[in-house]
Design an enzyme around this catalytic site. Structure first.
Site, PDB file in Angstrom:
ATOM      1  N   LYS A 192      -7.706  -4.485   5.762  1.00 45.55           N
ATOM      2  CA  LYS A 192      -6.844  -3.262   5.648  1.00 45.55           C
ATOM      3  C   LYS A 192      -7.546  -2.356   4.682  1.00 45.55           C
ATOM      4  O   LYS A 192      -7.823  -1.172   4.713  1.00 45.55           O
ATOM      5  CB  LYS A 192      -5.334  -3.729   5.796  1.00 45.55           C
ATOM      6  CG  LYS A 192      -4.724  -2.264   5.159  1.00 45.55           C
ATOM      7  CD  LYS A 192      -3.388  -2.708   5.058  1.00 45.55           C
ATOM      8  CE  LYS A 192      -2.916  -3.448   3.771  1.00 45.55           C
ATOM      9  NZ  LYS A 192      -2.703  -2.187   2.627  1.00 45.55           N
ATOM     10  N   ASN A 193      -7.684  -3.074   3.466  1.00 42.16           N
ATOM     11  CA  ASN A 193      -7.979  -2.297   2.224  1.00 42.16           C
ATOM     12  C   ASN A 193      -9.222  -1.694   2.084  1.00 42.16           C
ATOM     13  O   ASN A 193      -9.754  -0.862   1.327  1.00 42.16           O
ATOM     14  CB  ASN A 193      -7.312  -2.978   0.929  1.00 42.16           C
ATOM     15  CG  ASN A 193      -6.045  -3.104   0.946  1.00 42.16           C
ATOM     16  OD1 ASN A 193      -5.317  -2.176   1.751  1.00 42.16           O
ATOM     17  ND2 ASN A 193      -5.293  -3.878   0.027  1.00 42.16           N
ATOM     18  N   ARG A 197       3.189   3.541  -9.614  1.00 46.04           N
ATOM     19  CA  ARG A 197       1.916   3.901  -9.309  1.00 46.04           C
ATOM     20  C   ARG A 197       1.584   5.179  -9.258  1.00 46.04           C
ATOM     21  O   ARG A 197       1.436   6.045  -8.353  1.00 46.04           O
ATOM     22  CB  ARG A 197       1.979   3.395  -7.688  1.00 46.04           C
ATOM     23  CG  ARG A 197       1.998   1.810  -7.618  1.00 46.04           C
ATOM     24  CD  ARG A 197       1.998   1.303  -6.033  1.00 46.04           C
ATOM     25  NE  ARG A 197       0.782   1.264  -5.672  1.00 46.04           N
ATOM     26  CZ  ARG A 197       0.454   0.673  -4.294  1.00 46.04           C
ATOM     27  NH1 ARG A 197       1.208   0.490  -3.439  1.00 46.04           N
ATOM     28  NH2 ARG A 197      -0.775   0.713  -4.015  1.00 46.04           N
ATOM     29  N   CYS A 206       7.393   3.710  -5.017  1.00 43.70           N
ATOM     30  CA  CYS A 206       6.866   2.774  -4.258  1.00 43.70           C
ATOM     31  C   CYS A 206       7.783   1.363  -4.727  1.00 43.70           C
ATOM     32  O   CYS A 206       8.070   1.159  -5.776  1.00 43.70           O
ATOM     33  CB  CYS A 206       5.413   2.298  -4.734  1.00 43.70           C
ATOM     34  SG  CYS A 206       4.828   1.140  -3.966  1.00 43.70           S
ATOM     35  N   ASP A 259      -2.115  -8.953  -4.590  1.00 44.75           N
ATOM     36  CA  ASP A 259      -1.786  -8.997  -3.082  1.00 44.75           C
ATOM     37  C   ASP A 259      -1.641 -10.523  -2.701  1.00 44.75           C
ATOM     38  O   ASP A 259      -1.145 -10.628  -1.470  1.00 44.75           O
ATOM     39  CB  ASP A 259      -2.537  -8.206  -2.369  1.00 44.75           C
ATOM     40  CG  ASP A 259      -2.771  -6.833  -2.567  1.00 44.75           C
ATOM     41  OD1 ASP A 259      -1.729  -6.134  -3.139  1.00 44.75           O
ATOM     42  OD2 ASP A 259      -3.718  -6.052  -2.192  1.00 44.75           O
ATOM     43  N   ARG A 302       2.346  -3.572   8.755  1.00 41.63           N
ATOM     44  CA  ARG A 302       1.606  -2.473   8.234  1.00 41.63           C
ATOM     45  C   ARG A 302       0.211  -3.136   7.960  1.00 41.63           C
ATOM     46  O   ARG A 302      -0.864  -2.665   7.609  1.00 41.63           O
ATOM     47  CB  ARG A 302       2.300  -1.946   7.077  1.00 41.63           C
ATOM     48  CG  ARG A 302       3.415  -1.066   7.233  1.00 41.63           C
ATOM     49  CD  ARG A 302       3.965  -0.557   6.102  1.00 41.63           C
ATOM     50  NE  ARG A 302       2.627   0.292   5.419  1.00 41.63           N
ATOM     51  CZ  ARG A 302       2.779   0.642   4.267  1.00 41.63           C
ATOM     52  NH1 ARG A 302       3.729   0.370   3.321  1.00 41.63           N
ATOM     53  NH2 ARG A 302       1.540   1.147   3.436  1.00 41.63           N
TER      54      ARG A 302
HETATM   55  N1  EPU Z   1      -3.099   3.167 -11.836  1.00 38.65           N
HETATM   56  C1  EPU Z   1      -2.871   3.951 -12.861  1.00 38.65           C
HETATM   57  N2  EPU Z   1      -3.259   5.273 -12.647  1.00 38.65           N
HETATM   58  C2  EPU Z   1      -3.911   5.496 -11.333  1.00 38.65           C
HETATM   59  C3  EPU Z   1      -3.994   4.642 -10.344  1.00 38.65           C
HETATM   60  C4  EPU Z   1      -3.546   3.187 -10.589  1.00 38.65           C
HETATM   61  O1  EPU Z   1      -2.505   3.766 -14.002  1.00 38.65           O
HETATM   62  O2  EPU Z   1      -4.081   6.587 -11.179  1.00 38.65           O
HETATM   63  C5  EPU Z   1      -2.478   1.711 -12.097  1.00 38.65           C
HETATM   64  C6  EPU Z   1      -1.557   1.188 -11.214  1.00 38.65           C
HETATM   65  O3  EPU Z   1      -0.263   1.640 -11.802  1.00 38.65           O
HETATM   66  C7  EPU Z   1      -1.769  -0.308 -11.320  1.00 38.65           C
HETATM   67  C8  EPU Z   1      -3.126  -0.464 -11.481  1.00 38.65           C
HETATM   68  O4  EPU Z   1      -3.763   0.917 -12.098  1.00 38.65           O
HETATM   69  O5  EPU Z   1      -1.178  -0.856 -12.519  1.00 38.65           O
HETATM   70  C9  EPU Z   1      -3.910  -0.684 -10.337  1.00 38.65           C
HETATM   71  O6  EPU Z   1      -3.611   0.123  -9.129  1.00 38.65           O
HETATM   72  P1  EPU Z   1      -4.827   0.609  -8.123  1.00 38.65           P
HETATM   73  O7  EPU Z   1      -4.881   2.053  -8.319  1.00 38.65           O
HETATM   74  O8  EPU Z   1      -5.886  -0.243  -8.142  1.00 38.65           O
HETATM   75  O9  EPU Z   1      -3.924   0.359  -6.774  1.00 38.65           O
HETATM   76  P2  EPU Z   1      -4.096   1.012  -5.248  1.00 38.65           P
HETATM   77  O10 EPU Z   1      -5.517   1.760  -5.329  1.00 38.65           O
HETATM   78  O11 EPU Z   1      -3.049   1.969  -5.150  1.00 38.65           O
HETATM   79  C10 EPU Z   1      -4.885  -0.931  -3.875  1.00 38.65           C
HETATM   80  C11 EPU Z   1      -4.166  -1.685  -2.869  1.00 38.65           C
HETATM   81  C12 EPU Z   1      -3.107  -2.400  -3.015  1.00 38.65           C
HETATM   82  C13 EPU Z   1      -3.415  -3.378  -4.042  1.00 38.65           C
HETATM   83  C14 EPU Z   1      -4.227  -2.816  -5.549  1.00 38.65           C
HETATM   84  C15 EPU Z   1      -4.388  -3.700  -6.573  1.00 38.65           C
HETATM   85  C16 EPU Z   1      -5.188  -0.057  -1.001  1.00 38.65           C
HETATM   86  C17 EPU Z   1      -4.977   0.856   0.188  1.00 38.65           C
HETATM   87  N3  EPU Z   1      -4.284  -0.785  -1.608  1.00 38.65           N
HETATM   88  O12 EPU Z   1      -3.686   0.019  -4.382  1.00 38.65           O
HETATM   89  O13 EPU Z   1      -2.909  -3.119  -2.001  1.00 38.65           O
HETATM   90  O14 EPU Z   1      -2.264  -4.161  -4.610  1.00 38.65           O
HETATM   91  O15 EPU Z   1      -5.253  -2.056  -4.904  1.00 38.65           O
HETATM   92  O16 EPU Z   1      -5.179  -4.353  -6.091  1.00 38.65           O
HETATM   93  O17 EPU Z   1      -6.230  -0.648  -1.186  1.00 38.65           O
HETATM   94  C18 EPU Z   1      -1.305  -4.115  -0.160  1.00 38.65           C
HETATM   95  O18 EPU Z   1      -2.306  -4.430   0.514  1.00 38.65           O
HETATM   96  O19 EPU Z   1      -0.312  -4.771   0.086  1.00 38.65           O
HETATM   97  C19 EPU Z   1      -1.449  -3.321  -1.320  1.00 38.65           C
HETATM   98  C20 EPU Z   1      -0.454  -2.850  -2.384  1.00 38.65           C
END
Ligand code: EPU
Length: 446
Positions: A22-23, A121, A116, A307, A399
């Site tokens: 998915k991701n 996030r 969230c 995850d 989802r």
């Molecule tokens: N963060 C920041 N600033 C940002 C973005 C992230 O501080 O601008 C912090 C977040 O608060 C967190 C960390 O960085 O502490 C990691 O967040 P990340 O941005 O990597 O998460 P994401 O890209 O929003 C993706 C996956 C999530 C998964 C996370 C971590 C997708 C669509 N989602 O989210 O997947 O948990 O990476 O690996 O790729 C799931 O599939 O259940 C899911 C939540």
């Protein structure tokens, strides 16, 4: 709304096949906005989140058609650069259209995803990266409004307090493909799903190197054309089955996986006492011997994924001894802990960790899923528990897991999907008939 009714006390045995990730599929679909050609994406899981991304692309003017597990996308007629709150609030990955829209059209307005269930996030790193490429960004009435007459390559550091950002790296890397000049992303996310997006873009003519490392370099090109791409296996789905097998002291073979993406999960399961045999695209896991408690921490790739943190917590609740599970990526992602406690688990929260006094008898009951992976953890606990459990609010599960109940039943479980009438029945009379509105507001945005 549906619920899952799970008969506990089973032992998983047999074979299961995992879908595409998915991701990886979601940012790849979003990045298709950059391409001017025929786009075919194979092994796309049939999930609610993928449907939401399809709707979002269609709302921008793209054509998206599914045939089996293949998506054909045509973004040549995209005419709108506005990603509306109504779609973005359903799924945070919608923010992945921001970079591609800016790079191809020089403007975008994309709703901020909002709150969230798995913790704070922000998207500040996405914005920082795109601003470094020369985009002019502001927040107005809940939307990110971006303009950029010509993106230019830059040296960008994407590290933050929780490590790098997965979707932030996707956004900036995709945008940099059409920027003028050379971009270096430092502290880039190394997750296999980010590398898969890079391979998709390279297949369409992009010039990206360093994929899978923390330094990604991109040389901008004039345009991207046609591509056919197959999405990487879903390492989180595979890990969920492996952990479920361990929690039920089972013995299963998981097919169509990429074991290199799962090294930390395999090591943790071996530390717990499971026996794992790794083949090219298959994992055999046997947990029929006695298991032992451990300490584990979720961290960015290649460490244990956040995850899988909830699923490991459910497993450790079944294993005698004190285990500690920490989440360094989302330190508040623990809403499943109190539902596991309702099933008899002994779990105490300590900051970014939980301490589990494992091996207590779990008993089936009614529990409420709070996010996608929390739902998977509750299913795992229910499979291991005595008696029947009802897992409510499983729209979260839909989802991210396709046909989970069929796959588990193929391994010998008894999991039935039923309409959950109780929420409506228990509502005060004056609120009945209001369910469509309340369902519509249930956005969880994993
Ligand atoms: N963060 C920041 N600033 C940002 C973005 C992230 O501080 O601008 C912090 C977040 O608060 C967190 C960390 O960085 O502490 C990691 O967040 P990340 O941005 O990597 O998460 P994401 O890209 O929003 C993706 C996956 C999530 C998964 C996370 C971590 C997708 C669509 N989602 O989210 O997947 O948990 O990476 O690996 O790729 C799931 O599939 O259940 C899911 C939540």
């Amino acid at each position: 709304m549906d619920m899952l009714v799970v008969q506990g006390g089973c032992t998983l045995r047999g074979h299961v096949f995992v879908d595409g990730a998915k991701n990886a599929a979601l940012p790849i679909m979003a990045a298709s906005i950059l391409l001017d050609g025929d786009i075919r994406i194979k092994r796309v899981p049939d999930l609610v989140d993928v449907q939401t991304m399809s709707l979002l692309l269609q709302s921008l003017g793209a054509e998206v058609t599914r045939s089996g597990d293949t998506l054909d996308i045509d973004t040549r007629d995209v005419a709108c650069q506005h990603a509306d709150y109504e779609l973005v609030r359903r799924m945070r990955a919608s923010v992945c259209v921001l970079g591609p829209l800016l790079a191809r059209f020089g403007r975008a307005s994309v709703s901020l995803p909002g709150g969230c269930n798995i913790g704070h996030r922000p998207i500040d790193l996405h914005l920082k990266g795109l601003a470094a490429l020369g985009a002019d960004l502001r927040i107005e009435r809940g939307y990110v409004i971006g303009e950029a007459s010509q993106l230019r390559g830059a040296d960008i550091f994407l590290g933050g307090p929780g490590g790098s950002t997965v979707t932030g790296t996707c956004n900036v890397m995709a945008a940099a493909c059409l920027a003028k000049g050379h971009t270096v992303i430092r502290a880039a996310a190394c997750e296999p799903e980010v590398a898969d997006l890079g391979r998709f873009l390279n297949g369409a003519g992009a010039r990206i190197s360093g994929l899978g490392t923390s330094t990604i370099e991109i040389t901008g090109v004039e345009g991207l054309t046609s591509v056919t791409h197959t999405v990487v296996p879903d390492r989180i789905e595979a890990a969920t089955f492996a952990i479920a097998a361990a929690a039920t002291r089972g013995n299963i073979s998981i097919h169509d996986v990429c074991p290199e993406h799962m090294a930390s999960v395999i090591e943790a399961l071996e530390d717990i006492g499971a026996t794992i045999h790794v083949a090219a695209d298959q994992l055999d896991i046997s947990a029929t011997g006695s298991l032992r408690s451990i300490e584990l921490a979720a961290l960015p790739f290649p460490e244990i994924p956040t995850d899988t943190q909830a699923q490991f917590m459910a497993l450790m609740a079944t294993v005698p001894g004190i285990s500690v599970v920490t989440d360094r990526v989302f330190p508040d992602r623990f809403m499943h802990a109190s539902e596991l406690v309702r099933m008899g688990a002994q779990i105490r929260r300590e900051g970014a960790s939980v301490v589990i006094d494992g091996g207590r008898r779990l008993t089936g009951t009614s529990v409420m899923a709070s996010d996608l992976r929390a739902s998977a953890a509750l299913v795992i606990a229910a499979l291991a528990a005595d008696g029947e459990s009802q897992i409510r609010r499983i729209y979260h599960l839909d989802r991210g897991y396709a046909r989970l109940e069929q796959k588990l039943n193929g391994l010998g479980a008894s999991v039935i999907r039923r309409a959950d009438g109780s929420a409506q029945a228990k509502r005060p009379h004056y609120l009945q008939g209001d369910s469509a509105r309340s369902k519509g507001s249930q956005s969880q945005r994993d």
